[in-house]
Each structure stands twice: as C-alpha cells, then as structure tokens.
Enzyme design. Structure first.
Site, mmCIF file in Angstrom:
data_model
loop_
_atom_site.group_PDB
_atom_site.id
_atom_site.type_symbol
_atom_site.label_atom_id
_atom_site.label_comp_id
_atom_site.label_asym_id
_atom_site.label_seq_id
_atom_site.Cartn_x
_atom_site.Cartn_y
_atom_site.Cartn_z
ATOM 1 N N GLN A 1 4.094 -12.103 -3.736
ATOM 2 C CA GLN A 1 5.281 -12.450 -4.564
ATOM 3 C C GLN A 1 5.448 -13.782 -5.095
ATOM 4 O OE1 GLN A 1 5.125 -10.004 -2.439
ATOM 5 N NE2 GLN A 1 5.740 -8.180 -3.090
ATOM 6 N N HIS B 1 -3.080 7.003 0.492
ATOM 7 C CA HIS B 1 -1.690 7.660 -0.076
ATOM 8 C C HIS B 1 -1.963 8.570 -1.104
ATOM 9 C CE1 HIS B 1 -0.251 2.962 0.144
ATOM 10 N NE2 HIS B 1 -0.499 3.476 1.230
ATOM 11 N N TYR C 1 6.962 2.952 -6.706
ATOM 12 C CA TYR C 1 7.844 1.915 -6.211
ATOM 13 C C TYR C 1 8.921 1.726 -7.113
ATOM 14 C CZ TYR C 1 4.658 1.466 -2.112
ATOM 15 O OH TYR C 1 3.657 1.978 -1.149
ATOM 16 N N HIS D 1 10.710 3.062 2.457
ATOM 17 C CA HIS D 1 10.689 1.681 2.080
ATOM 18 C C HIS D 1 12.156 1.204 1.935
ATOM 19 C CE1 HIS D 1 8.874 -1.420 -0.470
ATOM 20 N NE2 HIS D 1 7.656 -0.771 -0.311
ATOM 21 N N GLU E 1 8.042 5.915 7.797
ATOM 22 C CA GLU E 1 7.805 4.491 7.856
ATOM 23 C C GLU E 1 9.281 3.852 7.174
ATOM 24 O OE1 GLU E 1 4.408 3.443 5.389
ATOM 25 O OE2 GLU E 1 5.284 1.507 4.976
ATOM 26 N N GLU F 1 6.500 -3.991 8.128
ATOM 27 C CA GLU F 1 5.839 -4.735 6.960
ATOM 28 C C GLU F 1 6.475 -6.143 6.612
ATOM 29 O OE1 GLU F 1 5.186 -1.457 4.322
ATOM 30 O OE2 GLU F 1 6.347 -2.605 2.881
ATOM 31 N N ARG G 1 4.258 -2.007 12.331
ATOM 32 C CA ARG G 1 3.384 -2.165 10.952
ATOM 33 C C ARG G 1 3.553 -3.485 10.215
ATOM 34 N NH1 ARG G 1 4.273 -0.355 6.665
ATOM 35 N NH2 ARG G 1 2.199 0.414 6.188
ATOM 36 N N ASP H 1 -2.038 -5.439 -1.717
ATOM 37 C CA ASP H 1 -1.817 -6.939 -1.793
ATOM 38 C C ASP H 1 -1.868 -7.456 -0.126
ATOM 39 O OD1 ASP H 1 1.534 -7.075 -0.885
ATOM 40 O OD2 ASP H 1 0.844 -5.306 -1.809
ATOM 41 N N GLU I 1 -3.449 1.585 7.688
ATOM 42 C CA GLU I 1 -2.993 1.909 6.403
ATOM 43 C C GLU I 1 -4.320 1.412 5.472
ATOM 44 O OE1 GLU I 1 -0.026 -0.211 4.414
ATOM 45 O OE2 GLU I 1 0.206 1.316 2.736
HETATM 46 C C1 GCO Z 1 3.294 -0.088 1.998
HETATM 47 C C2 GCO Z 1 4.108 -0.963 1.501
HETATM 48 C C3 GCO Z 1 3.503 -1.567 0.091
HETATM 49 C C4 GCO Z 1 4.698 -2.834 -0.256
HETATM 50 C C5 GCO Z 1 3.900 -3.797 -0.912
HETATM 51 C C6 GCO Z 1 4.882 -4.966 -1.222
HETATM 52 O O1 GCO Z 1 3.629 0.776 2.827
HETATM 53 O O2 GCO Z 1 1.975 -0.228 1.786
HETATM 54 O O3 GCO Z 1 5.466 -0.417 1.313
HETATM 55 O O4 GCO Z 1 3.494 -0.829 -0.792
HETATM 56 O O5 GCO Z 1 5.499 -2.194 -1.130
HETATM 57 O O6 GCO Z 1 2.814 -4.299 -0.057
HETATM 58 O O7 GCO Z 1 4.365 -6.066 -1.946
HETATM 59 MG MG MG Z 2 5.697 0.608 3.430
#
Ligand code: GCO
Ligand code: MG
Length: 424
Positions: A42, A126, A157, A225, A249, A275, A296, A329, A352
């Site tokens: 981002q 996923h 998302y 999330h 998660e 994350e 994570r 990403d 993941e």
């Molecule tokens: C996941 C994450 C990603 C993030 C993304 C943000 O569990 O892999 O939630 O989907 O939303 O990496 O840029």
């Molecule tokens: Mg996530």
C-alpha cells in the site's frame, strides 16, 4: 579483507498485478549480491525512498558479515522506529544480507540457521465464495490438489465497493460475509460497506454447511480480518467452537489486543494474530500470556529474518507456533524467506500460501514450489532465488493498479452501515 556493501537499491515491480518491493544489496565482491523482500504494497514508493534516501548512504562501505549490527543500526538510526515503512526497508536489507551470507558459506538459509526440522512446509490456501456452496466447491478443488489446510471466506475483502451512485439499500458484499442489506443514511460516503452482524451470521451458516458436507477431518480456518467490535469477536469465537477450526485469524485489530484475554476466557478456538504487527509491544503480551496460538506476522513488516528468528524463539518458550503471513503482497523473495524459516524452526505451525502465478516464476527464478500440499525451496545457497531485472522492468507499477499513486486503496475504506469507517 571484509566484503563491503557497495550499493543498496529498491526494485518495484508488479508482475502479477500486485506491487512488490525487492531490495538488492550489491557488494565489493564482484557478482556477489543479496535480495530481500520489502513489500508493503500500500506504500511502495515510501519504502523505496526509505531504502534509497536513508539506508543506502548509511550502509555503503559496511561489512556484509555484520547482519545483527547492521539491523540494529538501521532500526535506531531514524530515532523514531517500528513503522511499517521503515521496517520493510530494513527487512529488504536484512534478508539480502542473510542471502549473501548463505552464498558466501555455500549453504541454503535453512542450513545456515541450524538445519531442517522437516522436509516440506505444510500450507493453507484460500477457498473463497459468494455462497457456502461455492466455498465448498473451492474446498474440494484445493483438496484435489493435495492441500490439507483450507481457509474459508464468504465474499472478498470488503466485497464490491459501494459506489457513490449506489442506492442506499443496495446489497453489498462484505468481507467474509454474504451480501447483506446495508441500510445507510442519506448522503452516505462511498466505501466498502458491510454489516458485522450479517457477516457473523453468514460465517456461522457457512461452517455449519461445510462441516455437514466435509465432516471434521479437514482442518478449516477463517480470517475475521479485524472486522468486529471486541465483544462481538468474543461472541463470534464462542459461536465457532462447534466447528473445530484449525485457527481463527485476526479476530481483533492491534488497537484492541487486550481483549484477547476475554476471548481466551470464553472460547477454546485456537487464535492466530499478527499480520498487522510492527511493534514488539503488540506481540509480547499475547505470547507471554499465551493469549494466542499462532503468530502471523508479515516478516518484512517487522524488519526481516533477524527479528523473525528472535520472535520465533520467544514463541517457542510459550508454546506459540508460527504461521507467517503469506498473501499475494509478499514477493517470491519473501515467500522464500518464509519457507527457509519454516523448514528450520521447531515451533513451525502452518504457512499461508497465496500461490505464485505466472509470470512470477519467470521474473523470480528459483521460486518456492508447491507440491501436494507442501512447499519446497531450492537447495541453492542463501535464499535460493533470483530476480530477472530486465523482465521485472516490464511490469511497472501503474496508476490503474489499486494501492498505487492514482489507484487509491479502496478495500481498506471499510464502513459500517451508518457510514462509520471501520479499520480493516
Ligand atoms: C491474509 C491477509 C491479506 C491482507 C493483505 C493486505 O490473511 O492473507 O488478510 O489478505 O488483507 O495482505 O495487503
Ligand atoms: Mg489475514
């Protein structure tokens, strides 16, 4: 005679349509260089500036062998620290120095770290869908590919964005939930609208359906999330208990990590978090109080391999396992770093993996390979991966790409039905 750093530069490229940042550290030993992932998709140009305007002048002439000293130097040199931009820049250098050390020692990184604890790295992938049946179809598709662990989500998302011209009662997608009626006030601003309650109800229905079809032998996961108010996250975790998730998660945003104590008091669902973490104070209480089961972190967002090794050791002492972030990403260089750590660490949990679609393997020769549910890395020295810079240059960041320059990040503009922004 020490081998020294002669150049530090950041390559931005988007071969699969997701912006990636890779740092290349060149040295006084002709032909010896290292690669590191610095991907904060981002804010890519900010990371590039941090690398080239600040770390490059700081590091020229320094001994490539001194990874720890260089990490500490970069970390404190800005005085203010622990930001995702600066940590990603530092990660790019740090991973590259580990890559160089492996090349000098003629050892793959996992061996440099102390050798393998396993011969393959189990992944989760996923299974998304617009309704429970489509999720189930994708579960079967992944199982047919040998994937053993599967994360199940309804919607994308944030789902399809609610455009300014949308009618106030338009159904909108929700992250993790099905299209629910979102009743917004007149003049509600554009954004990714979702209804937390509709999301929760739809996910419970989804897992009820999935378990009725699959039984319990397939480990299923779910990513909240950070989309629920804290007390709802407590309620949601309890409601999910009967479906025996492998882990739940990101039930909470980093700003509310103290609520993990209450989730722990009320639900026996294994919890995964991290994350979004960039600061040690975010993970320390969760680990030392055993409030989570899997860490994570996005390894480049905490500063690279050097801090990740220390974090994994802290986790091992408290029975917490690793589950490094592995979305689209993270660059292939970053995925390679994930897998080398996964092969070595005793307290590895799960990895993941979002896949490395074409042309990523062509741009990054030596990508990790997924075979029958397990990831493997090459035994070439260091991270075992390279970058074809002339090819990478063929995939520049471009304005239409979301999350870059003209492409303002949309999916993070998540809003509650009344238009209140809710952190994604
Ligand atoms: C996941 C994450 C990603 C993030 C993304 C943000 O569990 O892999 O939630 O989907 O939303 O990496 O840029
Ligand atoms: Mg996530």
């Amino acid at each position: 005679m020490a081998v020294t750093i002669t150049n530090v530069r950041c390559i931005l490229t988007a071969p699969a349509g997701i912006g990636l940042a890779i740092v290349k550290v060149e040295t006084s030993d002709a032909g010896l260089y290292g690669l590191g992932c610095a991907t904060f998709t981002q804010r890519l140009t900010a990371v590039k500036a941090a690398v080239e305007d600040y770390l490059h002048p700081l590091l020229i002439g320094r001994d490539v062998a001194r990874i720890e000293d260089i990490w500490q130097l970069c970390y404190q040199n800005s005085y203010w620290r622990n930001s995702p931009v600066l940590n990603n820049a530092i990660s790019g250098v740090d991973q590259a120095l580990w890559d160089i050390k492996g090349k000098q020692a003629n050892l793959p990184l996992y061996d440099l770290l102390g050798g393998k604890s396993r011969d393959g790295v189990a992944v989760y992938r996923h299974a998304d869908g617009r309704d429970p049946q489509e999720v189930l179809d994708n579960v079967y598709r992944l199982k047919a590919q040998g994937i053993m662990y599967i994360r199940c989500q309804l919607g994308g998302y944030g789902g399809p964005a609610r455009r300014a011209d949308a009618r106030p009662y338009d159904n909108v997608g929700v992250y993790g939930g099905i299209k629910g009626q979102v009743r917004s006030p007149e003049g509600a601003l554009e954004g990714e609208y979702y209804d937390p309650d509709a999301y929760m109800r739809s996910v419970i229905e989804m897992f009820d359906f999935l378990r009725s079809k699959l039984g319990f032998e397939t480990p299923l996961l779910h990513d909240v999330h950070e989309r629920l108010p804290p007390i709802e996250a407590v309620r949601f975790a309890k409601l999910l208990e009967p479906y025996r998730l492998f882990f739940l998660e990101d039930p909470l945003p980093p700003e509310h990590i103290e609520w993990f104590r209450r989730i722990r008091q009320h639900a026996a669902v294994p919890l995964a978090m991290g994350e979004l973490f960039t600061h040690p104070l975010e993970w320390k209480p969760l680990i030392t109080e055993q409030l989570i089961d899997f860490i994570r972190v996005h390894i480049s967002a905490i500063g690279g391999i050097t801090p990740a090794r220390k974090l994994a050791a802290l986790c091992e002492a408290f029975g917490v396992r690793t589950a490094w972030h592995g979305p689209g990403d993270v660059s292939p260089v970053g995925h390679a770093a994930n897998v080398h750590l996964d092969l070595h660490l005793h307290n590895f949990g799960i990895q993941e993996f979002s896949g490395l679609p074409d042309p990523l393997p062509e741009v990054f020769p030596g990508c990790p390979e997924l075979r029958n549910g397990y990831l493997y890395v090459s035994d070439r020295p260091g991270l075992g991966i390279d970058i074809n810079e002339s090819l990478a240059a063929k995939y520049p960041l471009h304005d239409e790409m979301s999350q870059f320059k003209g492409g303002v990040v949309r999916w993070t503009q998540s809003r509650l039905p009344d238009g209140t922004l809710w952190r994604p």
